[in-house]
Design a protein around this motif. Structure first.
Motif, short mmCIF file in Angstrom:
data_model
loop_
_atom_site.label_atom_id
_atom_site.label_comp_id
_atom_site.label_asym_id
_atom_site.label_seq_id
_atom_site.Cartn_x
_atom_site.Cartn_y
_atom_site.Cartn_z
N MET A 149 28.15 11.43 -31.59
CA MET A 149 27.90 12.69 -30.87
C MET A 149 27.86 13.87 -31.84
O MET A 149 26.98 14.74 -31.73
N LEU A 150 28.79 13.90 -32.77
CA LEU A 150 28.82 14.98 -33.75
C LEU A 150 27.61 14.92 -34.68
O LEU A 150 26.98 15.93 -34.98
N ARG A 151 27.30 13.71 -35.13
CA ARG A 151 26.15 13.52 -36.04
C ARG A 151 24.87 14.01 -35.39
O ARG A 151 23.99 14.57 -36.06
N SER A 152 24.76 13.83 -34.09
CA SER A 152 23.55 14.25 -33.36
C SER A 152 23.34 15.75 -33.42
O SER A 152 22.20 16.22 -33.31
N LEU A 153 24.40 16.51 -33.59
CA LEU A 153 24.28 17.97 -33.71
C LEU A 153 23.60 18.39 -35.00
O LEU A 153 23.08 19.50 -35.10
N LEU A 154 23.64 17.53 -36.00
CA LEU A 154 23.14 17.90 -37.32
C LEU A 154 21.69 17.50 -37.54
O LEU A 154 21.12 17.77 -38.60
N LYS A 155 21.07 16.86 -36.55
CA LYS A 155 19.67 16.42 -36.71
C LYS A 155 18.71 17.47 -36.22
O LYS A 155 18.96 18.24 -35.36
#
Length: 155
Positions: A149-155
Motif C-alpha cells: 500500500m505504501l509502495r503504491s503511493l510512490l508510483k
C-alpha cells in the motif's frame, strides 16, 4: 511450576530469540510511523497523517501480541530502547524527511519486518511451534500488505 507445552526448552528459547527480533522490528517501526504521523507535511498531509495513524495503532497492538507470545514460551521479552536497538534491523530516522522519503522508509521497514517474520516462521516450524508460526504468518501478511500500500503511493 514448570512449563510443558510440548516444545523443548532449547527450542522455545530459539523461537523466542527470533520473536524478540520481530518485536524489536515491530516496535522500531511503530515509533518511526508514529513520528512520521506527527511530522508529515505536504500535499499528501491529510491522507498520510490518517494512514500513518492506522498503521502505528496496528503495530502497537502487534508488539503486544508478539511480546505475549515470547512470554507464553516462558522467556522474558525485551522491553527497552537499548535492547530493541541491538535487535532491530530497522534504521532509525533522527530527522524529519520529506513525505516521499517517509513513505519509502516505511516500505523498507515493513519489508525488513516481513523478512524477520519469515525467519521466525522457519524457526517455529523447526521447533514444532504451530502457535507461533500461525501468529507470525498473520504478521507477515500484514507487513507485506502495508508495504504494498505504501509502495503504491510512490508510483
Amino acid at each position: 511450576m514448570a512449563i510443558d507445552i510440548g516444545i523443548a526448552k532449547k527450542d522455545r528459547e530459539t523461537v523466542a530469540k527470533h520473536l524478540s527480533k520481530l518485536l524489536a522490528d515491530t516496535y522500531s517501526l511503530y515509533l518511526k510511523t508514529h513520528s512520521f504521523h506527527w511530522n508529515v507535511t505536504g500535499p499528501q498531509f491529510n491522507s498520510l497523517h490518517t494512514m500513518f495513524e492506522v498503521q502505528y495503532n496496528e503495530l502497537w497492538t502487534a508488539a503486544d501480541e508478539v511480546a505475549e507470545r515470547i512470554r507464553i514460551l516462558d522467556v522474558f521479552a525485551p522491553g527497552s530502547y537499548s535492547q530493541f536497538g541491538k535487535l532491530t534491523s530497522i534504521k532509525e530516522e533522527a530527522g524529519v524527511p520529506e513525505w516521499k522519503d517517509m513513505v519509502a522508509q516505511l516500505v523498507e521497514g515493513h519489508e525488513i519486518a516481513a523478512a524477520t517474520a519469515r525467519d521466525t516462521i522457519k524457526a517455529a516450524d523447526t521447533a514444532g511451534d504451530e502457535g507461533t508460526a500461525d501468529m507470525v504468518t498473520g504478521r507477515l501478511k500484514e507487513h507485506e500488505k502495508t508495504a504494498w500500500m505504501l509502495r503504491s503511493l510512490l508510483k
